[in-house]
Design a protein around this motif. Structure first.
Motif, PDB file in Angstrom:
ATOM      1  N   THR A 140     -14.709  -5.638  32.251  1.00  0.00           N
ATOM      2  CA  THR A 140     -14.590  -6.512  30.786  1.00  0.00           C
ATOM      3  C   THR A 140     -13.524  -6.735  29.979  1.00  0.00           C
ATOM      4  OG1 THR A 140     -16.696  -6.430  30.853  1.00  0.00           O
ATOM      5  CG2 THR A 140     -16.489  -8.002  29.511  1.00  0.00           C
ATOM      6  N   ALA A 141     -12.600  -5.628  30.109  1.00  0.00           N
ATOM      7  CA  ALA A 141     -11.713  -6.382  28.835  1.00  0.00           C
ATOM      8  C   ALA A 141     -10.616  -6.657  30.061  1.00  0.00           C
ATOM      9  CB  ALA A 141     -10.976  -5.171  28.350  1.00  0.00           C
ATOM     10  N   LEU A 142     -10.155  -6.217  31.358  1.00  0.00           N
ATOM     11  CA  LEU A 142      -9.356  -6.911  32.416  1.00  0.00           C
ATOM     12  C   LEU A 142      -9.478  -8.152  32.693  1.00  0.00           C
ATOM     13  CD1 LEU A 142      -9.264  -3.131  34.561  1.00  0.00           C
ATOM     14  CD2 LEU A 142      -7.077  -4.630  33.087  1.00  0.00           C
ATOM     15  N   HIS A 143     -10.566  -8.742  33.183  1.00  0.00           N
ATOM     16  CA  HIS A 143     -11.349  -9.976  32.991  1.00  0.00           C
ATOM     17  C   HIS A 143     -10.992 -10.737  31.693  1.00  0.00           C
ATOM     18  CE1 HIS A 143     -13.601 -12.758  34.316  1.00  0.00           C
ATOM     19  NE2 HIS A 143     -14.601 -13.174  33.677  1.00  0.00           N
ATOM     20  N   GLU A 144     -11.240 -10.913  30.514  1.00  0.00           N
ATOM     21  CA  GLU A 144     -11.397 -11.328  29.486  1.00  0.00           C
ATOM     22  C   GLU A 144      -9.717 -11.707  28.814  1.00  0.00           C
ATOM     23  OE1 GLU A 144     -13.420 -13.414  29.076  1.00  0.00           O
ATOM     24  OE2 GLU A 144     -15.074 -12.054  29.657  1.00  0.00           O
ATOM     25  N   ILE A 145      -9.025 -11.053  29.015  1.00  0.00           N
ATOM     26  CA  ILE A 145      -7.052 -11.258  29.432  1.00  0.00           C
ATOM     27  C   ILE A 145      -7.076 -11.400  30.788  1.00  0.00           C
ATOM     28  CG2 ILE A 145      -5.235  -9.547  29.489  1.00  0.00           C
ATOM     29  CD1 ILE A 145      -6.315  -7.334  28.345  1.00  0.00           C
ATOM     30  N   GLY A 146      -7.279 -11.720  31.754  1.00  0.00           N
ATOM     31  CA  GLY A 146      -7.061 -12.597  32.717  1.00  0.00           C
ATOM     32  C   GLY A 146      -6.927 -13.547  32.261  1.00  0.00           C
ATOM     33  N   HIS A 147      -8.391 -13.536  31.723  1.00  0.00           N
ATOM     34  CA  HIS A 147      -8.490 -15.534  31.300  1.00  0.00           C
ATOM     35  C   HIS A 147      -7.579 -16.121  30.556  1.00  0.00           C
ATOM     36  CE1 HIS A 147     -12.287 -16.280  33.816  1.00  0.00           C
ATOM     37  NE2 HIS A 147     -12.907 -15.377  32.478  1.00  0.00           N
ATOM     38  N   ALA A 148      -6.829 -15.108  29.519  1.00  0.00           N
ATOM     39  CA  ALA A 148      -6.362 -15.707  28.371  1.00  0.00           C
ATOM     40  C   ALA A 148      -5.218 -15.693  29.084  1.00  0.00           C
ATOM     41  CB  ALA A 148      -6.149 -14.040  27.784  1.00  0.00           C
ATOM     42  N   LEU A 149      -4.464 -15.079  30.017  1.00  0.00           N
ATOM     43  CA  LEU A 149      -3.717 -15.338  30.970  1.00  0.00           C
ATOM     44  C   LEU A 149      -3.832 -16.731  32.057  1.00  0.00           C
ATOM     45  CD1 LEU A 149      -2.765 -11.929  32.215  1.00  0.00           C
ATOM     46  CD2 LEU A 149      -2.147 -12.875  30.080  1.00  0.00           C
ATOM     47  N   GLY A 150      -4.492 -17.214  32.441  1.00  0.00           N
ATOM     48  CA  GLY A 150      -4.358 -18.439  32.698  1.00  0.00           C
ATOM     49  C   GLY A 150      -5.078 -18.300  33.918  1.00  0.00           C
ATOM     50  N   PHE A 151      -6.033 -17.792  33.856  1.00  0.00           N
ATOM     51  CA  PHE A 151      -6.743 -17.444  35.142  1.00  0.00           C
ATOM     52  C   PHE A 151      -8.051 -17.844  35.329  1.00  0.00           C
ATOM     53  CE2 PHE A 151      -4.186 -13.710  36.074  1.00  0.00           C
ATOM     54  CZ  PHE A 151      -3.080 -14.307  36.776  1.00  0.00           C
ATOM     55  N   PRO A 152      -8.803 -18.639  35.509  1.00  0.00           N
ATOM     56  CA  PRO A 152      -9.929 -19.056  35.213  1.00  0.00           C
ATOM     57  C   PRO A 152     -11.203 -18.426  36.763  1.00  0.00           C
ATOM     58  CG  PRO A 152      -9.193 -20.314  37.354  1.00  0.00           C
ATOM     59  CD  PRO A 152      -8.413 -19.080  37.018  1.00  0.00           C
ATOM     60  N   HIS A 153     -12.850 -18.150  36.450  1.00  0.00           N
ATOM     61  CA  HIS A 153     -13.445 -17.523  38.132  1.00  0.00           C
ATOM     62  C   HIS A 153     -12.925 -18.369  39.147  1.00  0.00           C
ATOM     63  CE1 HIS A 153     -16.048 -16.964  33.971  1.00  0.00           C
ATOM     64  NE2 HIS A 153     -15.489 -15.753  34.816  1.00  0.00           N
ATOM     65  N   GLU A 154     -12.926 -17.300  39.737  1.00  0.00           N
ATOM     66  CA  GLU A 154     -12.968 -17.551  41.503  1.00  0.00           C
ATOM     67  C   GLU A 154     -13.400 -18.809  42.118  1.00  0.00           C
ATOM     68  OE1 GLU A 154     -13.547 -14.440  40.307  1.00  0.00           O
ATOM     69  OE2 GLU A 154     -12.207 -13.787  40.327  1.00  0.00           O
ATOM     70  N   HIS A 155     -14.902 -19.186  41.941  1.00  0.00           N
ATOM     71  CA  HIS A 155     -15.670 -19.362  42.091  1.00  0.00           C
ATOM     72  C   HIS A 155     -15.467 -21.296  41.201  1.00  0.00           C
ATOM     73  CE1 HIS A 155     -17.466 -18.413  38.137  1.00  0.00           C
ATOM     74  NE2 HIS A 155     -18.920 -19.864  37.988  1.00  0.00           N
ATOM     75  N   GLN A 156     -14.755 -21.331  40.201  1.00  0.00           N
ATOM     76  CA  GLN A 156     -14.330 -22.316  39.882  1.00  0.00           C
ATOM     77  C   GLN A 156     -13.496 -23.014  40.607  1.00  0.00           C
ATOM     78  OE1 GLN A 156     -13.953 -21.282  35.806  1.00  0.00           O
ATOM     79  NE2 GLN A 156     -15.966 -22.114  35.093  1.00  0.00           N
ATOM     80  N   ASN A 157     -12.504 -22.340  41.411  1.00  0.00           N
ATOM     81  CA  ASN A 157     -11.551 -23.492  42.085  1.00  0.00           C
ATOM     82  C   ASN A 157     -12.208 -23.844  43.381  1.00  0.00           C
ATOM     83  OD1 ASN A 157      -9.787 -23.886  44.249  1.00  0.00           O
ATOM     84  ND2 ASN A 157      -8.252 -22.203  44.037  1.00  0.00           N
ATOM     85  N   PRO A 158     -11.844 -25.186  43.840  1.00  0.00           N
ATOM     86  CA  PRO A 158     -12.721 -26.068  44.386  1.00  0.00           C
ATOM     87  C   PRO A 158     -12.025 -25.796  45.791  1.00  0.00           C
ATOM     88  CG  PRO A 158     -11.141 -27.421  42.976  1.00  0.00           C
ATOM     89  CD  PRO A 158     -11.361 -26.305  42.151  1.00  0.00           C
ATOM     90  N   PHE A 159     -10.608 -25.376  45.628  1.00  0.00           N
ATOM     91  CA  PHE A 159      -9.897 -24.909  47.297  1.00  0.00           C
ATOM     92  C   PHE A 159     -11.036 -23.189  47.594  1.00  0.00           C
ATOM     93  CE2 PHE A 159      -7.867 -27.988  44.897  1.00  0.00           C
ATOM     94  CZ  PHE A 159      -7.734 -29.451  46.193  1.00  0.00           C
ATOM     95  N   ALA A 160     -11.769 -22.737  47.001  1.00  0.00           N
ATOM     96  CA  ALA A 160     -11.753 -20.997  47.320  1.00  0.00           C
ATOM     97  C   ALA A 160     -12.685 -21.309  48.046  1.00  0.00           C
ATOM     98  CB  ALA A 160     -13.239 -20.830  46.114  1.00  0.00           C
ATOM     99  N   GLY A 161     -13.430 -22.216  49.364  1.00  0.00           N
ATOM    100  CA  GLY A 161     -14.397 -21.860  50.403  1.00  0.00           C
ATOM    101  C   GLY A 161     -15.195 -21.126  50.441  1.00  0.00           C
ATOM    102  N   ILE A 162     -16.029 -21.239  48.993  1.00  0.00           N
ATOM    103  CA  ILE A 162     -17.370 -20.199  48.709  1.00  0.00           C
ATOM    104  C   ILE A 162     -18.424 -21.246  49.302  1.00  0.00           C
ATOM    105  CG2 ILE A 162     -18.903 -18.900  47.630  1.00  0.00           C
ATOM    106  CD1 ILE A 162     -16.216 -18.464  46.056  1.00  0.00           C
ATOM    107  N   VAL A 163     -19.271 -20.597  50.320  1.00  0.00           N
ATOM    108  CA  VAL A 163     -20.118 -21.120  50.522  1.00  0.00           C
ATOM    109  C   VAL A 163     -21.316 -20.292  50.007  1.00  0.00           C
ATOM    110  CG1 VAL A 163     -21.605 -22.385  52.753  1.00  0.00           C
ATOM    111  CG2 VAL A 163     -19.622 -21.828  53.067  1.00  0.00           C
ATOM    112  N   TRP A 164     -22.080 -21.394  49.030  1.00  0.00           N
ATOM    113  CA  TRP A 164     -23.140 -20.610  48.115  1.00  0.00           C
ATOM    114  C   TRP A 164     -24.340 -20.589  48.648  1.00  0.00           C
ATOM    115  CZ3 TRP A 164     -21.181 -18.135  44.621  1.00  0.00           C
ATOM    116  CH2 TRP A 164     -19.897 -18.329  43.400  1.00  0.00           C
ATOM    117  N   ASN A 165     -25.149 -19.348  48.506  1.00  0.00           N
ATOM    118  CA  ASN A 165     -26.359 -19.449  48.852  1.00  0.00           C
ATOM    119  C   ASN A 165     -26.922 -20.279  47.720  1.00  0.00           C
ATOM    120  OD1 ASN A 165     -29.169 -18.637  49.189  1.00  0.00           O
ATOM    121  ND2 ASN A 165     -28.755 -17.323  50.117  1.00  0.00           N
ATOM    122  N   GLU A 166     -27.444 -21.374  47.691  1.00  0.00           N
ATOM    123  CA  GLU A 166     -27.697 -22.178  45.697  1.00  0.00           C
ATOM    124  C   GLU A 166     -28.889 -20.664  45.482  1.00  0.00           C
ATOM    125  OE1 GLU A 166     -27.774 -26.157  45.495  1.00  0.00           O
ATOM    126  OE2 GLU A 166     -26.172 -26.150  46.694  1.00  0.00           O
ATOM    127  N   ALA A 167     -29.965 -21.154  45.953  1.00  0.00           N
ATOM    128  CA  ALA A 167     -31.332 -20.758  45.935  1.00  0.00           C
ATOM    129  C   ALA A 167     -31.049 -19.075  45.199  1.00  0.00           C
ATOM    130  CB  ALA A 167     -32.189 -20.369  47.462  1.00  0.00           C
TER     131      ALA A 167
END
Length: 178
Positions: A140-167
């Motif tokens: 969690t500490a590494l994750h939140e510092i990553g945000h402070a460095l400028g990294f969003p969540h991976e799933h928020q990148n519109p070009f990530a190519g993630i195919v979601w199982n929405e259910a």
């Protein structure tokens, strides 16, 4: 908004409430009309990134020393990667760019990159809402510092190519606290 969450383990055998990260939303970036599409994309992508070679200061509101030490160790890990940024602990939280709180009732979150500079100097820009001395807390500490460095969540990148199982996503994240 859907946030990711995971149940942190404990040794007590008691039920543990879900933990989650909720990045603070930034206002939409307003660009001049008629701006070249490629230039607009570049501006949008780099809008909250720190300049290479920047030294970022961080400071703590009151909190347990063991939790602060866990955050210090996470900053040291990021620095050791050699990403072109360095970190110093400010002499006071008011003078820090990244202002860290330990409010157990507010979850764990961080502003993204330079967005912390738009927040009032007396407000936190990052919070840790659970114990950081466990393996999950360390992540969690590494994750939140990553945000402070400028990294969003991976799933928020519109070009990530993630195919979601929405259910499955709704089944997993549809309950409290979401």
């Amino acid at each position: 908004a859907i946030s990711h969450r995971a149940v942190a383990g404990n040794d007590s055998g008691k039920t543990v409430s879900p933990h989650y990260c909720l990045m603070r939303r930034r206002p939409p970036l307003v660009l001049p009309a008629g701006l070249d599409t490629l230039r607009a994309r570049l501006i949008t992508i780099s809008a909250s990134k720190w300049l290479n070679g920047s030294t970022l200061s961080y400071g703590f509101y009151s909190g347990p020393t063991i939790q602060k030490d866990a955050v210090r160790a996470a900053f040291a890990e990021w620095k050791a990667i050699g990403i072109g940024l360095s970190f110093i602990e400010a002499s006071s939280v008011a003078s820090a760019q990244i202002r860290i709180a330990f409010d157990q009732a507010d979850g764990s979150w961080s502003y993204i990159g330079t967005d912390c500079q738009t927040t009032a100097a007396n407000k936190p820009t990052m919070n840790f809402g659970w114990d950081l001395t466990t393996p999950y807390g360390h992540s969690t500490a590494l994750h939140e510092i990553g945000h402070a460095l400028g990294f969003p969540h991976e799933h928020q990148n519109p070009f990530a190519g993630i195919v979601w199982n929405e259910a499955a996503v709704y089944a997993s994240l549809g309950g409290p606290p979401n």
